[in-house]
Enzyme design. Structure first.
Site, PDB file in Angstrom:
ATOM      1  N   ASP A  81       0.313   1.886  42.889  1.00 57.44           N
ATOM      2  CA  ASP A  81       1.190   1.843  44.063  1.00 57.44           C
ATOM      3  C   ASP A  81       1.953   0.512  44.095  1.00 57.44           C
ATOM      4  O   ASP A  81       1.370  -0.551  43.866  1.00 57.44           O
ATOM      5  CB  ASP A  81       0.300   1.987  45.309  1.00 57.44           C
ATOM      6  CG  ASP A  81       1.079   2.133  46.605  1.00 57.44           C
ATOM      7  OD1 ASP A  81       2.150   2.756  46.575  1.00 57.44           O
ATOM      8  OD2 ASP A  81       0.588   1.637  47.632  1.00 57.44           O
ATOM      9  N   HIS A  82       3.247   0.584  44.402  1.00 54.05           N
ATOM     10  CA  HIS A  82       4.056  -0.632  44.626  1.00 54.05           C
ATOM     11  C   HIS A  82       4.023  -1.623  43.471  1.00 54.05           C
ATOM     12  O   HIS A  82       3.843  -2.829  43.698  1.00 54.05           O
ATOM     13  CB  HIS A  82       3.641  -1.345  45.911  1.00 54.05           C
ATOM     14  CG  HIS A  82       4.187  -0.707  47.143  1.00 54.05           C
ATOM     15  ND1 HIS A  82       5.509  -0.759  47.493  1.00 54.05           N
ATOM     16  CD2 HIS A  82       3.582   0.028  48.107  1.00 54.05           C
ATOM     17  CE1 HIS A  82       5.697  -0.097  48.617  1.00 54.05           C
ATOM     18  NE2 HIS A  82       4.549   0.411  49.012  1.00 54.05           N
ATOM     19  N   ASP A 103       8.490  -0.073  42.490  1.00 50.06           N
ATOM     20  CA  ASP A 103       9.145  -0.467  43.746  1.00 50.06           C
ATOM     21  C   ASP A 103      10.263  -1.467  43.445  1.00 50.06           C
ATOM     22  O   ASP A 103      10.015  -2.655  43.312  1.00 50.06           O
ATOM     23  CB  ASP A 103       8.112  -1.069  44.699  1.00 50.06           C
ATOM     24  CG  ASP A 103       8.721  -1.489  46.030  1.00 50.06           C
ATOM     25  OD1 ASP A 103       9.951  -1.341  46.193  1.00 50.06           O
ATOM     26  OD2 ASP A 103       7.967  -1.956  46.891  1.00 50.06           O
ATOM     27  N   GLU A 133      11.417   4.085  45.055  1.00 43.14           N
ATOM     28  CA  GLU A 133      11.655   3.860  46.483  1.00 43.14           C
ATOM     29  C   GLU A 133      13.111   3.514  46.722  1.00 43.14           C
ATOM     30  O   GLU A 133      13.724   2.768  45.973  1.00 43.14           O
ATOM     31  CB  GLU A 133      10.747   2.716  46.945  1.00 43.14           C
ATOM     32  CG  GLU A 133      11.014   2.262  48.365  1.00 43.14           C
ATOM     33  CD  GLU A 133       9.840   1.485  48.951  1.00 43.14           C
ATOM     34  OE1 GLU A 133       8.695   1.960  48.808  1.00 43.14           O
ATOM     35  OE2 GLU A 133      10.074   0.427  49.539  1.00 43.14           O
ATOM     36  N   HIS A 203       5.559   6.133  53.176  1.00 45.80           N
ATOM     37  CA  HIS A 203       4.740   4.914  53.176  1.00 45.80           C
ATOM     38  C   HIS A 203       4.592   4.451  54.616  1.00 45.80           C
ATOM     39  O   HIS A 203       5.331   4.865  55.502  1.00 45.80           O
ATOM     40  CB  HIS A 203       5.404   3.824  52.336  1.00 45.80           C
ATOM     41  CG  HIS A 203       5.284   4.052  50.861  1.00 45.80           C
ATOM     42  ND1 HIS A 203       4.696   3.159  50.014  1.00 45.80           N
ATOM     43  CD2 HIS A 203       5.690   5.091  50.096  1.00 45.80           C
ATOM     44  CE1 HIS A 203       4.735   3.635  48.777  1.00 45.80           C
ATOM     45  NE2 HIS A 203       5.334   4.804  48.791  1.00 45.80           N
ATOM     46  N   GLY A 204       3.629   3.572  54.866  1.00 50.84           N
ATOM     47  CA  GLY A 204       3.437   3.070  56.230  1.00 50.84           C
ATOM     48  C   GLY A 204       2.945   4.149  57.176  1.00 50.84           C
ATOM     49  O   GLY A 204       3.158   4.076  58.382  1.00 50.84           O
ATOM     50  N   ASN A 225       1.052   8.290  52.314  1.00 52.86           N
ATOM     51  CA  ASN A 225       0.296   7.112  51.887  1.00 52.86           C
ATOM     52  C   ASN A 225      -0.356   6.425  53.084  1.00 52.86           C
ATOM     53  O   ASN A 225       0.327   6.062  54.042  1.00 52.86           O
ATOM     54  CB  ASN A 225       1.232   6.095  51.225  1.00 52.86           C
ATOM     55  CG  ASN A 225       1.688   6.521  49.844  1.00 52.86           C
ATOM     56  OD1 ASN A 225       1.441   7.633  49.411  1.00 52.86           O
ATOM     57  ND2 ASN A 225       2.356   5.620  49.161  1.00 52.86           N
ATOM     58  N   ALA A 227      -3.095   3.292  54.115  1.00 55.89           N
ATOM     59  CA  ALA A 227      -3.900   2.139  53.705  1.00 55.89           C
ATOM     60  C   ALA A 227      -4.505   1.435  54.918  1.00 55.89           C
ATOM     61  O   ALA A 227      -5.724   1.308  55.037  1.00 55.89           O
ATOM     62  CB  ALA A 227      -3.049   1.154  52.892  1.00 55.89           C
ATOM     63  N   THR A 228      -3.644   0.991  55.829  1.00 53.87           N
ATOM     64  CA  THR A 228      -4.105   0.120  56.927  1.00 53.87           C
ATOM     65  C   THR A 228      -5.174   0.778  57.792  1.00 53.87           C
ATOM     66  O   THR A 228      -6.128   0.123  58.219  1.00 53.87           O
ATOM     67  CB  THR A 228      -2.899  -0.300  57.794  1.00 53.87           C
ATOM     68  OG1 THR A 228      -1.958  -0.962  56.936  1.00 53.87           O
ATOM     69  CG2 THR A 228      -3.309  -1.242  58.904  1.00 53.87           C
TER      70      THR A 228
HETATM   71 ZN   LIG Z   1       3.947   1.436  50.613  1.00 52.01          ZN
END
Ligand SMILES: [Zn+2]
Length: 290
Positions: A81-82, A103, A133, A203-204, A225, A227-228
């Site tokens: 990722d990224h 990215d 992206e 994302h986010g 996606n 994550a947080t």
């Molecule tokens: Zn992301």
């Protein structure tokens, strides 16, 4: 189960969405795989460039994720990722990772196209799936600044010019949000999904409430996606456990509830994404914080 490709997983979850979860520690990967097994849903384990830097190289955690995926009964893909450099992509692919995100969103449009095209050609020579992206606004958060929006015509041209297999688009989410208050532009998602010939990636997603994620999938978003949200759950479980056990020293004692908390959060999202359907007109406001 043999390692599974992202296109296979997308085909398996449609018309629902594909959950992709970021791995920072071994416990994240174990929790995400366990959730995929209990929910009986495919899942993506993602390793970011920042996580590779944290572990002083991508190899140790990447190899652990590949082994966890191979040993699981669930369909699990491992994804980079990224990545902002070709070198990291080359290293990841050499280790056995079959899906990467390049990215180039911090670059201007022409430079993003040039860099993404070159990396896509390299990936396709090796049958590696590549996500890229494209946003409309630069700055610290690139395409995922809250005000950034991907232009549909530019997205179509970007995919045609670069040949990428999936596209992360800017539709109102932002990275690393601790509140779930982001409002996505569902009309733009539908417009992008109708015009762009490859799967769209959000994302986010941690900052988007449950009904917003469901609506995003219903309007054509494919890979989600997250994550947080996992890190919030993991860290709060550790904080709670340590607050009650001041003499504790064995990390396994507090990582066990932390891992369970991450598993339960992933299970929640996998069920949510499985239930999202283009013809689902359920009203918002019925979400459950798990
Ligand atoms: Zn992301």
């Amino acid at each position: 189960m043999p390692l599974t490709s992202i296109p296979d997983l997308i085909a398996a979850v449609r018309p629902g969405g594909l959950g992709a979860f970021n791995v920072i520690t071994l416990e994240h990967a174990e929790a995400i795989a366990a959730a995929a097994e209990s929910a009986k849903r495919p899942v993506v384990l993602q390793l970011s460039e920042n996580t590779a830097l944290y572990h002083r190289g991508i190899a140790p955690l990447a190899l652990a994720c590949l082994r966890i995926a191979a040993d699981s009964d669930a369909a699990i893909a491992v994804h980079l990722d990224h990545a902002t450099t070709a070198e990291l992509i080359h290293t990841a692919v050499d280790l056995g990772i079959r899906s990467v995100m390049y990215d180039g969103s911090a670059l201007d449009y022409a430079d993003n196209v040039a860099a993404t095209t070159a990396i896509t050609a390299w990936c396709h020579q090796r049958d590696v799936h590549i996500e890229a992206e494209l946003g409309a606004v630069g700055g610290k958060d690139g395409a995922h600044a809250p005000g950034a929006r991907t232009d549909p015509d530019e997205a179509v041209e970007f995919v045609r010019a670069t040949g990428v297999d999936a596209l992360a688009v800017a539709v109102g989410s932002a990275h690393a949000m601790h509140t779930r208050t982001a409002e996505l532009d569902n009309d733009l998602i539908a417009h992008l999904a109708a015009k762009v010939p490859v799967p769209l990636v959000l994302h986010g997603s941690s900052g988007v409430p449950d009904h917003g994620l469901r609506a995003a999938v219903e309007h054509g978003m494919t890979k989600i996606n997250i994550a947080t949200r996992l890190n919030i759950r993991m860290t709060s479980a550790i904080r709670d456990h340590l607050a009650n056990t001041p003499d504790l020293s064995d990390p396994r004692k507090y990582l066990t509830p932390a891992r369970a908390a991450v598993q339960s959060e992933v299970e929640h999202f996998l069920h949510l994404l499985a239930d999202a359907r283009p013809d689902d007109n359920a009203p918002p406001g019925d979400e459950v914080e798990s």
